[in-house]
Design an enzyme around this catalytic site. Structure first.
Site, PDB file in Angstrom:
ATOM      1  N   CYS A 108      -0.567  -0.021   5.228  1.00  0.00           N
ATOM      2  CA  CYS A 108      -0.948   0.289   6.462  1.00  0.00           C
ATOM      3  C   CYS A 108      -0.041   0.448   7.515  1.00  0.00           C
ATOM      4  CB  CYS A 108      -1.823  -1.008   7.009  1.00  0.00           C
ATOM      5  SG  CYS A 108      -2.633  -0.916   8.456  1.00  0.00           S
TER       6      CYS A 108
ATOM      7  N   CYS B 234      -0.232  -1.061  11.042  1.00  0.00           N
ATOM      8  CA  CYS B 234      -0.078  -2.823  10.946  1.00  0.00           C
ATOM      9  C   CYS B 234       1.608  -2.821  10.669  1.00  0.00           C
ATOM     10  CB  CYS B 234      -0.570  -3.131   9.771  1.00  0.00           C
ATOM     11  SG  CYS B 234      -2.252  -2.647   9.183  1.00  0.00           S
ATOM     12  N   ASP B 235       2.190  -2.117   9.913  1.00  0.00           N
ATOM     13  CA  ASP B 235       3.496  -2.617   9.625  1.00  0.00           C
ATOM     14  C   ASP B 235       4.501  -1.421  10.192  1.00  0.00           C
ATOM     15  OD1 ASP B 235       2.290  -4.758   8.497  1.00  0.00           O
ATOM     16  OD2 ASP B 235       2.237  -3.878   6.601  1.00  0.00           O
TER      17      ASP B 235
END
Ligand code: NDP
Length: 315
Positions: A139, A142-143
């Protein structure tokens, strides 16, 4: 003989969607029972740092956030159970569900929050650095932030891979995209956007052999050209896998309308209703677009409110 339990609300799955549904359903006195499923805490338990969930101004690790959500659900007396639901029968007014320990549950309402699982390549080195939180992710939204100013590699050639590569290109100095065929699967416009981005290098006919690291953190990727067998090493600190997701919806396929990739379809847009009365869906099991913890939590709240109103209308 199986043990039959009659309840008002069964929640299947324990990601942000399931726990948020539980908090709302419990506070509405629906006495929800929640089965945690095969991956208690859901996909967030494989995410290291969550910095984009509102309210955690200093960030929080995925596992910590899921423990807090679980404790919040238990505080209002949600009956949280280990184990998973492996069979359902939604043909009658009462929804029958069976847990792996043999318990048979008859529920007035069911909230499905079984999520989706990111697909990974399955390489041992990939799984090692994924479990260490050392630089493997599925992701970018997200990261990606943790790799700003650094070099990353992304695998995949669909719309998700293109979207994520483009997202990473704004944060990273260089993004190398590994495409296993000599063309993209993504829509023309998405592929074109990636091709036109200066700091994205696309390597066609290229597959991953090994994720390289120092034992704790990713340091590079060993890849090979599947036409020439030539091997290369690409230096990077982040290895992103964007080869698709699989919604965890197999056990519902005989009763619920699913799209061609298995996502549950909403019966009424803007609600959590499915095609079966009293069965609601929240989170990634029905969402192939946003897939964020905060959107999953939002739809979990919707599902609990819809279930509560459905029950109120029946009595
Ligand atoms: P897709 O299934 O569309 O694409 C998966 C990609 O991963 C393919 O290019 C596939 O390669 C590649 N792949 C699969 N397995 C491997 C492997 N083992 N090694 C290397 N590469 C591999 O998944 P997406 O998540 O991209 O998209 C899912 C759906 O969501 C699609 O319908 C998509 O259009 C939609 N979507 C739409 C978006 C938008 O419109 N903004 C954004 C994101 C998704 P190959 O092509 O060779 O099979």
């Amino acid at each position: 003989m199986s043990d039959i339990q009659r309840i008002q609300c069964l929640i299947i799955g324990s990601g942000p969607a399931g726990y948020t549904a539980a908090i709302y359903a419990a506070r509405a006195d629906m006495k929800p029972v929640l089965y945690e499923g095969l991956q208690p805490g859901g996909q967030l338990t494989t995410t290291n740092e969550v910095e984009n969930f509102p309210g955690y101004k200093d960030g929080v690790t995925g596992p910590e956030m899921m423990i807090e959500l679980k404790e919040q659900a238990i505080r209002f007396e949600t009956d949280v159970r280990p184990g998973f639901i492996n069979k359902v029968d939604f043909s009658g007014e009462v929804h029958k569900c069976w847990a792996d320990d043999g318990t048979e549950i008859h529920a007035d309402t069911v909230i499905i929050s079984t999520g989706a699982s990111a697909k990974y390549l399955g390489l041992e080195s990939e799984q090692k650095y994924l479990s260490l939180g050392g630089g493997v992710s599925a992701c970018a939204v997200c990261d990606g932030f943790f790799y700003r100013g650094q070099e990353t590699v992304i695998v995949g050639a669909g719309d998700s891979a293109c979207e994520e590569a483009h997202y990473l290109s704004k944060l990273c100095t260089k993004v190398t995209m590994l495409v296993r065929r000599d063309e993209f699967r993504a829509s023309k416009i998405m592929a074109e956007r990636v091709r036109k981005t200066e700091n994205i290098e696309i390597l066609y006919n290229t597959e991953t052999k090994e994720v390289l690291g120092d034992g704790q953190l990713v340091t590079g990727v060993k890849a090979f050209n599947n036409k020439t067998n030539e091997e290369i090493e690409i230096s990077c600190t982040g290895f992103f896998v964007a080869i698709g997701h699989k919604p965890n919806t197999d056990i519902f396929k005989d009763y619920l309308k699913l799209d061609e990739t298995g996502y549950i379809e909403y019966e009424r847009p803007g609600s959590s209703y499915t095609n079966v009365d009293g069965v609601f869906v929240a989170g990634d099991a029905a969402d192939k677009t946003y897939r964020q913890a905060v959107t999953a939590a939002g739809t979990g709240c919707m599902a609990a409110l819809d279930a509560e109103r459905y029950l109120a209308a029946k009595h």
